[in-house]
Design a protein around this motif. Structure first.
Motif, mmCIF file in Angstrom:
data_model
loop_
_atom_site.group_PDB
_atom_site.id
_atom_site.type_symbol
_atom_site.label_atom_id
_atom_site.label_comp_id
_atom_site.label_asym_id
_atom_site.label_seq_id
_atom_site.Cartn_x
_atom_site.Cartn_y
_atom_site.Cartn_z
ATOM 1 N N VAL A 163 0.827 -1.203 0.000
ATOM 2 C CA VAL A 163 0.000 0.000 0.000
ATOM 3 C C VAL A 163 0.864 1.257 0.000
ATOM 4 C CG1 VAL A 163 -1.687 1.330 1.320
ATOM 5 C CG2 VAL A 163 -1.955 -1.137 1.098
ATOM 6 N N ALA A 164 1.873 1.282 0.869
ATOM 7 C CA ALA A 164 2.741 2.458 0.939
ATOM 8 C C ALA A 164 3.477 2.677 -0.378
ATOM 9 C CB ALA A 164 3.737 2.299 2.084
ATOM 10 N N VAL A 207 3.069 6.015 -2.710
ATOM 11 C CA VAL A 207 4.236 6.857 -2.970
ATOM 12 C C VAL A 207 4.448 7.020 -4.474
ATOM 13 C CG1 VAL A 207 6.746 6.978 -2.795
ATOM 14 C CG2 VAL A 207 5.378 6.381 -0.783
ATOM 15 N N VAL A 208 4.360 5.915 -5.210
ATOM 16 C CA VAL A 208 4.537 5.990 -6.663
ATOM 17 C C VAL A 208 3.460 6.867 -7.294
ATOM 18 C CG1 VAL A 208 4.471 4.663 -8.803
ATOM 19 C CG2 VAL A 208 5.738 3.787 -6.834
ATOM 20 N N CYS A 209 2.217 6.719 -6.842
ATOM 21 C CA CYS A 209 1.133 7.531 -7.392
ATOM 22 C C CYS A 209 1.371 9.016 -7.122
ATOM 23 C CB CYS A 209 -0.204 7.100 -6.788
ATOM 24 S SG CYS A 209 -0.798 5.491 -7.368
ATOM 25 N N ALA A 210 1.780 9.347 -5.893
ATOM 26 C CA ALA A 210 2.009 10.747 -5.545
ATOM 27 C C ALA A 210 3.163 11.327 -6.352
ATOM 28 C CB ALA A 210 2.285 10.874 -4.051
ATOM 29 N N VAL A 261 0.339 7.388 10.057
ATOM 30 C CA VAL A 261 0.196 6.066 10.670
ATOM 31 C C VAL A 261 1.561 5.420 10.860
ATOM 32 C CG1 VAL A 261 -0.691 3.732 10.322
ATOM 33 C CG2 VAL A 261 -2.142 5.703 9.812
ATOM 34 N N ALA A 262 2.435 5.542 9.863
ATOM 35 C CA ALA A 262 3.779 4.982 9.988
ATOM 36 C C ALA A 262 4.543 5.641 11.126
ATOM 37 C CB ALA A 262 4.532 5.162 8.671
#
Length: 329
Positions: free
Chosen positions: A117-118, A122-125, A158-159
């Motif tokens: 998910v992370a 990150v790639v999308c952003a 959350v991280a």
């Protein structure tokens, strides 16, 4: 119910985007067998890359078994209502048969899902930020960019909370406190006992990420990038060739919409969202929808028979092994 909703949504797509199934079929059948084989190879290469991430999340897991886990879990998730939970149970059962204990399976499930998910967020952003610098994003994508940013910020928060003992306990206590079910069943009273195990999972997941970060990072990033290449290739073959910004934005929308749990694999939502972005960029309705459906045929539809066949083969081999052991005994 969710499967029927997905089928209904996909069936209505041509009318929604302003084309017909006959136009879509004409463009799809024009793709040569050689091109389809190349697309299949790119799809398979993506699965092979993602297996690196799974082997990093569970040291001792081989790449062939990691690919079997991924394909069989995806086959169930894409074919059944609430398939994600069934796929998780199936993978857990397979891992137990391979000798992994429940504690390691739990750690693997948390690690692989968090990294997946992370990594995607990150790639999308980053992709949306990069395309915004390269060219004008379609207006319809601006809202999606805000959603991606909000999701990424949530992941970061959350991280950060899970990075400390106090943050972990407060986060889980808050989640449980929001649920009326946990309040009625007295789960909060047992949180002290759960906290020990929860902190143990957090510690072991952190150790795995620190030790295996190269493999985890390579697997997720390579998988998403290869999927993006597959998406572009499908659009190119069907004649939908909008700007790079539009292709990236449509791919991001597809990846985010595919996580919608209402239908298997986000079917209906992902196709409509990605096609809408391409239409806003000036692509032909028939070419855009055909390219998106061709891509989804690989990443969603094809995984059902391939994953189901791989699972059936594994079960058959296990049965033969038990029979052989019974004969020799």
């Amino acid at each position: 119910m969710s499967l029927a909703a997905g089928i209904a949504a996909v069936t209505a797509l041509p009318r929604f985007v302003g084309t017909t199934w006959s136009d879509v079929a004409g463009l799809a059948t024009a793709v040569s067998p050689v091109a389809l084989a190349a697309l299949a190879g790119l799809w398979w290469l993506g699965l092979w890359a993602y297996a690196w991430s799974l082997t990093g999340a569970l040291p001792g897991l081989t790449r062939p078994r990691a690919m079997l886990l991924n394909l069989s879990g995806s086959a169930v998730s894409n074919a059944l209502p609430a398939g994600g939970a069934v796929g998780m149970w199936l993978n857990s059962t397979m891992l137990r048969r391979w000798g992994f204990g429940m504690r390691r399976i739990a750690d693997f499930t948390v690690t692989s899902n968090v990294v997946d998910v992370a990594g995607k967020l990150v790639v999308c952003a980053v992709a949306l930020a990069g395309t915004a610098l390269l060219g004008q994003l379609p207006p319809q994508v601006l809202a999606g960019a805000g959603v991606v940013s909000a999701l990424l910020a949530t992941v970061v928060l959350v991280a950060a909370a899970l990075g400390s003992r106090v943050g972990t306990v407060v986060l889980v206590r808050g989640v449980l406190a929001l649920s009326p079910v946990t309040r009625r069943t007295g789960v909060l009273r047992r949180l002290a006992r759960w906290r020990i195990e929860l902190l143990g999972v957090r510690r072991r997941v952190q150790q795995t990420v620190v030790a295996q970060w190269r493999r985890l990072t390579f697997g997720v990033l390579a998988y998403v990038l290869l999927q993006g290449g597959l998406f572009w290739a499908c659009l190119h073959l069907t004649g939908a060739v909008p700007t790079l910004s539009a292709v990236v934005a449509a791919f991001v929308v597809d990846r985010l919409a595919s996580t919608v749990p209402i239908t298997p694999g986000g079917s209906g939502f992902a196709e409509a969202g990605a096609t809408g972005v391409l239409l806003a960029a000036g692509a032909s309705p028939a070419a855009a929808l055909t390219g998106v459906l061709l891509y989804r045929a690989f990443v969603v539809l094809l995984e059902v028979p391939v994953g189901g066949g791989a699972l059936a083969g594994w079960l058959l081999l296990r049965r033969r092994a038990r029979v052989d052991l019974g004969v020799t005994a």
